[in-house]
Scaffold this motif. Structure first.
Motif, PDB file in Angstrom:
ATOM      1  N   LYS A 128       0.865  -1.197  -0.015  1.00  0.00           N
ATOM      2  CA  LYS A 128       0.083   0.008   0.184  1.00  0.00           C
ATOM      3  C   LYS A 128       0.713   1.049   0.000  1.00  0.00           C
ATOM      4  O   LYS A 128       2.078   1.290   0.478  1.00  0.00           O
ATOM      5  N   PRO A 129       0.503   2.209  -0.779  1.00  0.00           N
ATOM      6  CA  PRO A 129       1.284   3.429  -0.693  1.00  0.00           C
ATOM      7  C   PRO A 129       1.053   4.369   0.588  1.00  0.00           C
ATOM      8  O   PRO A 129       0.045   4.202   1.179  1.00  0.00           O
ATOM      9  N   LEU A 130       2.303   4.856   1.238  1.00  0.00           N
ATOM     10  CA  LEU A 130       2.269   5.683   2.241  1.00  0.00           C
ATOM     11  C   LEU A 130       1.434   6.920   2.092  1.00  0.00           C
ATOM     12  O   LEU A 130       1.679   7.554   0.815  1.00  0.00           O
ATOM     13  N   PRO A 131       0.701   7.452   3.070  1.00  0.00           N
ATOM     14  CA  PRO A 131       0.204   8.799   2.928  1.00  0.00           C
ATOM     15  C   PRO A 131       1.163   9.757   2.712  1.00  0.00           C
ATOM     16  O   PRO A 131       1.993   9.940   3.441  1.00  0.00           O
ATOM     17  N   ILE A 225      -4.284  -0.165   7.152  1.00  0.00           N
ATOM     18  CA  ILE A 225      -3.472   0.804   7.309  1.00  0.00           C
ATOM     19  C   ILE A 225      -2.137   0.624   6.832  1.00  0.00           C
ATOM     20  O   ILE A 225      -1.448  -0.581   7.165  1.00  0.00           O
ATOM     21  N   PRO A 226      -1.394   1.319   5.894  1.00  0.00           N
ATOM     22  CA  PRO A 226       0.054   1.191   5.784  1.00  0.00           C
ATOM     23  C   PRO A 226       0.760   1.118   6.942  1.00  0.00           C
ATOM     24  O   PRO A 226       0.515   1.767   7.867  1.00  0.00           O
ATOM     25  N   VAL A 227       1.862   0.177   6.777  1.00  0.00           N
ATOM     26  CA  VAL A 227       2.773  -0.101   7.764  1.00  0.00           C
ATOM     27  C   VAL A 227       4.412   0.019   7.144  1.00  0.00           C
ATOM     28  O   VAL A 227       4.530  -0.468   6.330  1.00  0.00           O
ATOM     29  N   ILE A 228       5.010   0.686   8.187  1.00  0.00           N
ATOM     30  CA  ILE A 228       6.305   0.901   8.150  1.00  0.00           C
ATOM     31  C   ILE A 228       6.919   0.015   9.134  1.00  0.00           C
ATOM     32  O   ILE A 228       6.764  -0.033  10.430  1.00  0.00           O
ATOM     33  N   GLU A 256      11.666   9.390   9.842  1.00  0.00           N
ATOM     34  CA  GLU A 256      11.931  10.355   8.670  1.00  0.00           C
ATOM     35  C   GLU A 256      11.187   9.959   7.364  1.00  0.00           C
ATOM     36  O   GLU A 256      10.745  10.852   6.605  1.00  0.00           O
ATOM     37  N   ILE A 257      11.108   8.606   7.253  1.00  0.00           N
ATOM     38  CA  ILE A 257      10.078   8.284   6.057  1.00  0.00           C
ATOM     39  C   ILE A 257       8.683   8.689   6.203  1.00  0.00           C
ATOM     40  O   ILE A 257       8.014   8.960   5.317  1.00  0.00           O
ATOM     41  N   ALA A 258       8.071   8.449   7.279  1.00  0.00           N
ATOM     42  CA  ALA A 258       6.613   8.928   7.522  1.00  0.00           C
ATOM     43  C   ALA A 258       6.251  10.234   7.437  1.00  0.00           C
ATOM     44  O   ALA A 258       5.131  10.351   6.999  1.00  0.00           O
ATOM     45  N   VAL A 259       6.891  11.141   7.755  1.00  0.00           N
ATOM     46  CA  VAL A 259       6.298  12.599   7.502  1.00  0.00           C
ATOM     47  C   VAL A 259       7.884  13.381   6.801  1.00  0.00           C
ATOM     48  O   VAL A 259       8.876  13.184   7.107  1.00  0.00           O
ATOM     49  N   ARG A 260       7.093  14.372   6.059  1.00  0.00           N
ATOM     50  CA  ARG A 260       8.235  15.483   5.449  1.00  0.00           C
ATOM     51  C   ARG A 260       8.318  16.431   6.611  1.00  0.00           C
ATOM     52  O   ARG A 260       7.305  16.707   7.104  1.00  0.00           O
TER      53      ARG A 260
END
Length: 438
Positions: A128-131, A225-228, A256-260
């Motif tokens: 799934k693509p991350l939001p 829900i997308p999972v890292i 760092e990947i989760a949010v810009r």
């Protein structure tokens, strides 16, 4: 000098090898590996620098490591040395096999990895693509570890407005995998988070094992829900990493990947507004040109003439359609009238075929009944013959089998006076002592 037939000599060699060597453990490299799928039997050769040993493992396809075996692999086997009389060669009948140099956990990891890969759990089509701009992030990790502190610190630094929801769970030890899987399921039931980070800090293979359990892998796979996955250090790879929508080398990288960062988002918004402004101006220019063309067109200057032309065209098309339909209906009626006699003939032919099939079915049932009865009588005869030839039938006529230390005694020279022996009768067993030899 005693003279043997080939069969007699082979049987003598078989007896000597099987009685004197028996079960052994052997280590070597696999070559000529063959897995016969219908039976599950494994055939291969074990070799080292100086020699080769043929091996067979009946129904070996059921053993845990069968799917890992291949040519060139070093293994440790346990089994019984025997002789295949038909070919006159000795070989090892393997009963257990394990890769040499691999621990139990490493084998378990590879087996589960292969199983889930074959089921498609690692395939890119399920990722799934991350939001792009998550506002609420769920975290599954220990509430006391360094991982949660690193995740919170980096998320707040990069995007202070993000909301973080921690669902604490043990990340190692007994029951940890079930708690992690339950936490993932609970977040999906809650439904009000945009992204999940599941992980822990580094450790040994044993410390990270909860993230190699099948229950965690399947919980990640079924998550809406997308999972890292953020387990351990850069060199650590777990089953969870393969199933997750995105793998992070460390918990800090997951944040760092989760949010810009705010600066990155401001630049993106500025570029977006600039592109939207240019696109809007182009659209306004195109619409203005379109309106000007319409103002100059014949349709707007003489609208009634255009409408009358369309009415005439419509009347002409309706007339053509009525004529075409009338002709088609008559043609279909004529064809149906010609086909009726053919259908009646076909119906009679089908009835005859049905009667013939019923007659053949009855005859076939009679033949099969006779065939089955003959085979049943033959099998009963074979069964009576087998019982008559069996060792227990011989014992029932008053004979006995004498064993010493589990081996059959065929001659008085094989025992000494005073030694104990086991005497097997048709019913029961006796313990005896040799009093005299003749």
């Amino acid at each position: 000098m005693k003279e043997y037939t080939v069969s007699e000599l082979t049987r003598e060699i078989k007896y000597i090898i099987e009685e004197n060597i028996g079960y052994v453990r052997v280590i070597g490299e696999i070559s000529n590996f063959k897995h016969y799928t219908p039976t599950g039997h494994l055939y291969f050769t074990l070799k080292d620098e100086y020699a080769e040993l043929r091996c067979v493992m009946f129904e070996g396809g059921r053993c845990l490591v069968a799917s890992l075996l291949k040519d060139g692999m070093k293994v440790r086997v346990w089994g019984r040395v025997g002789v295949y009389e038909k070919k006159g060669r000795y070989q090892l009948y393997v009963e257990d096999i394990e890769p040499a140099g691999m621990g139990d956990l490493a084998i378990k990891f590879e087996l589960l990895k292969k199983k889930l890969a074959e089921e498609g759990l690692f395939h890119e089509r399920y990722k799934k693509p991350l939001p792009r701009y998550p506002l609420r992030i769920g975290v599954v990790t220990s509430k006391e570890g360094a991982a949660i502190r690193d995740i919170v610190r980096i998320l707040k630094r990069r995007f202070p407005g993000v909301e973080i929801i921690l669902r604490p769970a043990p990340v190692q030890g007994e029951g940890a995998s079930f708690e992690i899987a339950r936490a993932i399921d609970e977040f999906n039931e809650y439904g009000r988070v945009d992204l999940l980070i599941v992980g822990r800090g580094g450790g040994s293979l044993e410390d990270l094992w909860a993230f190699n359990e099948e229950v965690v892998a399947r919980a990640i796979f079924r998550s809406r829900i997308p999972v890292i996955s953020a387990v351990g250090h850069e060199k650590d790879f777990t089953i969870a990493d393969y199933v997750a929508d995105r793998r992070a080398a460390t918990p800090s990288e997951a944040a760092e990947i989760a949010v810009r960062s705010v600066d990155t988002m401001l630049r993106e918004f500025s570029l977006m507004m600039e592109r939207m402004g240019k696109a809007l101006m182009k659209r306004i220019g195109r619409e203005r040109e379109r309106i000007e063309r319409l103002e100059r067109s014949y349709v707007l200057r003489r609208p009634l003439d255009r409408i009358n032309q369309k009415k005439e065209t419509l009347d002409f098309l309706i007339h053509r359609m009525e004529r075409a339909l009338s002709g088609k209906v008559m043609e279909v009626k004529h064809r149906l009238a010609l086909l009726v006699p053919s259908f009646r003939h076909f119906e009679k032919m089908l009835e005859k075929r049905r009667e013939r099939l019923e007659s053949m079915e009855k005859e076939l049932l009679k033949v099969m009944g006779r065939f089955i009865e003959e085979r049943r009588k033959k099998i009963e005869g074979y069964e009576r013959n087998l019982q008559a030839l069996g060792p227990y039938h011989v014992l029932s006529r008053g004979y006995a089998i004498v064993r010493k230390d589990g081996r059959i005694v065929r001659s008085s020279e094989e025992v000494e006076v005073g030694e104990r022996v086991d005497i097997y009768l048709a019913k029961g067993k006796l313990k005896g002592r040799v009093e005299e030899k003749e």
